[in-house]
Scaffold this motif. Structure first.
Motif, short mmCIF file in Angstrom:
data_model
loop_
_atom_site.label_atom_id
_atom_site.label_comp_id
_atom_site.label_asym_id
_atom_site.label_seq_id
_atom_site.Cartn_x
_atom_site.Cartn_y
_atom_site.Cartn_z
N GLU A 26 0.93 -1.11 -0.03
CA GLU A 26 -0.06 -0.07 -0.04
C GLU A 26 0.94 1.14 -0.02
OE1 GLU A 26 -3.52 -2.25 2.60
OE2 GLU A 26 -2.57 -0.37 3.34
N ALA A 27 1.92 1.24 0.77
CA ALA A 27 3.01 2.45 0.83
C ALA A 27 3.37 2.65 -0.68
CB ALA A 27 3.77 2.34 1.95
N LEU A 28 3.82 1.72 -1.13
CA LEU A 28 4.71 1.87 -2.46
C LEU A 28 3.15 2.12 -3.53
CD1 LEU A 28 7.46 -0.92 -2.39
CD2 LEU A 28 7.58 1.73 -2.18
N GLY A 29 2.13 1.64 -3.26
CA GLY A 29 1.07 2.08 -4.26
C GLY A 29 0.95 3.39 -4.39
N GLY A 30 1.26 4.42 -3.41
CA GLY A 30 1.22 5.72 -3.48
C GLY A 30 2.48 6.25 -4.34
#
Ligand code: SAH
Ligand code: SF4
Ligand code: F3S
Length: 439
Positions: A26-30
């Motif tokens: 999710e963090a890298l989704g950003g």
């Protein structure tokens, strides 16, 4: 808009790593990443690693070696190591395997976006700090996408127990509990996305003491709060330490309707001499009395445990005490491991047991555990259980789910959907799962 970059994450170790991998994704989704199922087309590969036993840690290096070809083909590919090996070995990883671009320890995952940017600028990024800030608050990039019916939710992390064999206090750091309101909010989010069963996670989850409205809350208090969440049907928690099994938690097993009758309560050994050398601060007897009380509260509870065989100085009679304890408890599930020396832990310095003797003991213990497991599973035949269906089975028209007791149950029925919770009568007990029919 540019093409999304692809992220391949491989997860080793415990359920907390599974949860962490979701948060990292999710963090890298950003940063414009979407997950891919193969390393072959990835722009970034992340290994979320485990340091608990030597084999687990060594696997990381052999896996990294396999990415050499990919990196030659695609020089822009970034390779990262996260998790407990990252925390324990840090810079050593970059030295041993120069193709690694990024090393991030479990307490620094919220810094992953900046670290990724750094690697894109051609630099190496390493962070194995134990920062003060609440990483979970910084990681709350909550997608609204639908998800499966079961989810993990970390409520407590780290460990202050320092068992003589274990790396966790060093790799995960000191015990920290998340505030209750944030956990409850996360649970509501999960339920909105289709989740019906939540497993609360912590290295010592029953030591939970997060901030609540009226001071600190116990794990039982938190479970009662979650019991009120509409749409949430089931609550589980893992892993518990025998010394933190408080009265209110035992009681909740008898009275809280969403709390499932299954408890993972590792004891590690049945020999008091060895337990003392392990720094476990409980005895075989105190553990057995504890289980008596838990069973008094919830007679049908299925117990599960962990064992270490061949701990330094373990003699045949110590091992026999472990066999006796297993015979008395009768676990529905139990995980047993041969002791693995972990550099930096107190037991690493002690007289090691002959590996052949340890292997032989492990086999005997596993045979006994398997027999009990089988008996308990077979004992389900004829009973009615409630199954939460998770996915289609291998046969056409078949669905698989879990009973309250965590047994896998196969049911034929085209009318069953993923996420359904239905009453099932158990008709058969197979090698590793049950079969039944809808009532
Ligand atoms: N927090 C949990 C366990 C975390 S590690 C607890 O308190 O029990 C999961 C399991 O791995 C442990 O229960 C233990 O059985 C096993 N384990 C840990 N260190 C080990 C080692 N050095 N060698 C073999 N098994 C180990
Ligand atoms: Fe490791 Fe012991 Fe802590 Fe469990 S309680 S994580 S075995 S040190
Ligand atoms: Fe392994 Fe770390 Fe979990 S050592 S078992 S990944 S806490």
């Amino acid at each position: 808009m540019s093409e999304p970059k692809k992220l391949f994450i491989k997860t080793y170790g415990c359920q907390m790593n599974v949860y962490d991998s979701e948060r990292m994704s999710e963090a890298l989704g950003g940063q414009g990443y979407v997950e891919t199922k193969t390393p072959d087309d990835a722009d970034m590969i992340l290994l979320n690693t485990c340091h608990i036993r030597e084999k687990a840690a060594e696997k990381v290096y052999s896996e990294l070696g396999r990415f050499k070809g990919l990196k030659v083909e695609k020089p822009d590919l970034k390779i990262g190591v996260a998790g407990c090996v990252a925390q324990a070995e840090g810079e050593e990883i970059m030295r041993r395997q120069p193709l690694v671009d990024l090393v991030v320890g479990p307490q620094s995952y919220h810094r992953l976006p900046e670290m990724e940017a750094k690697t894109r600028a051609g630099e190496k990024a390493l962070d194995t700090d134990f920062p003060e800030e609440d990483k979970f608050e910084k990681l709350k990039n909550r997608p609204k996408a639908k998800r499966g019916p079961t989810a993990f939710l970390t409520v407590q992390e780290g460990c202050d127990k320092f068992c003589a064999f274990c790396v966790v206090p060093y790799t995960r750091g000191a015990e920290v509990s998340r505030p209750a309101d944030r956990i409850i909010r996360e649970a509501h989010d999960l339920v909105e996305r289709g989740v019906r069963e939540i497993t609360l996670l912590g290295q010592n989850v029953n030591a939970y003491h997060g901030a609540g409205v009226n001071g600190d809350m116990t794990l039982a208090g938190l479970i009662w709060e979650l019991n009120k969440v509409d749409g949430l049907e089931r609550i589980r928690f893992t892993t518990s330490h025998p010394n933190d099994m408080a009265d209110d938690l035992i009681e909740a097993h008898g009275t809280c309707d969403k709390l499932m009758p299954y408890l993972h309560l590792p004891v590690q050994s049945g020999s008091d001499r060895i337990l003392k050398r392990m720094n476990r601060s409980h005895t075989a007897e105190s553990y057995l009395r504890l289980i008596e009380r838990i069973r008094a509260a919830r007679p049908d509870i299925v117990m599960s445990g962990d064992f270490i065989v061949g701990f330094p100085e373990e003699a045949e009679e110590d091992f026999q005490a472990t066999m006796d304890l297993v015979e008395e408890v009768k676990y529905g599930y139990a995980y047993s491991f041969k002791y693995s020396t972990r550099p930096g832990t107190p037991a690493a310095e002690r007289a090691q047991v002959d590996p052949a003797a340890a292997d032989e003991r492990l086999q005997r213990l596993q045979a006994l555990i398997t027999r009990h497991q089988r008996e308990i599973q077979d004992g389900m035949v004829g009973r009615t259980v409630r199954v939460l269906f998770e996915k289609p089975g291998r046969l056409p028209g078949q669905m698989v789910g879990k009973s309250e007791y965590l047994h896998s149950v196969h049911v034929k029925g085209p009318e069953i959907a993923v996420g359904d919770l239905k009453e099932v009568r158990i008709t058969e007990s197979g090698a590793n799962s049950l079969a039944g029919e809808l009532l």
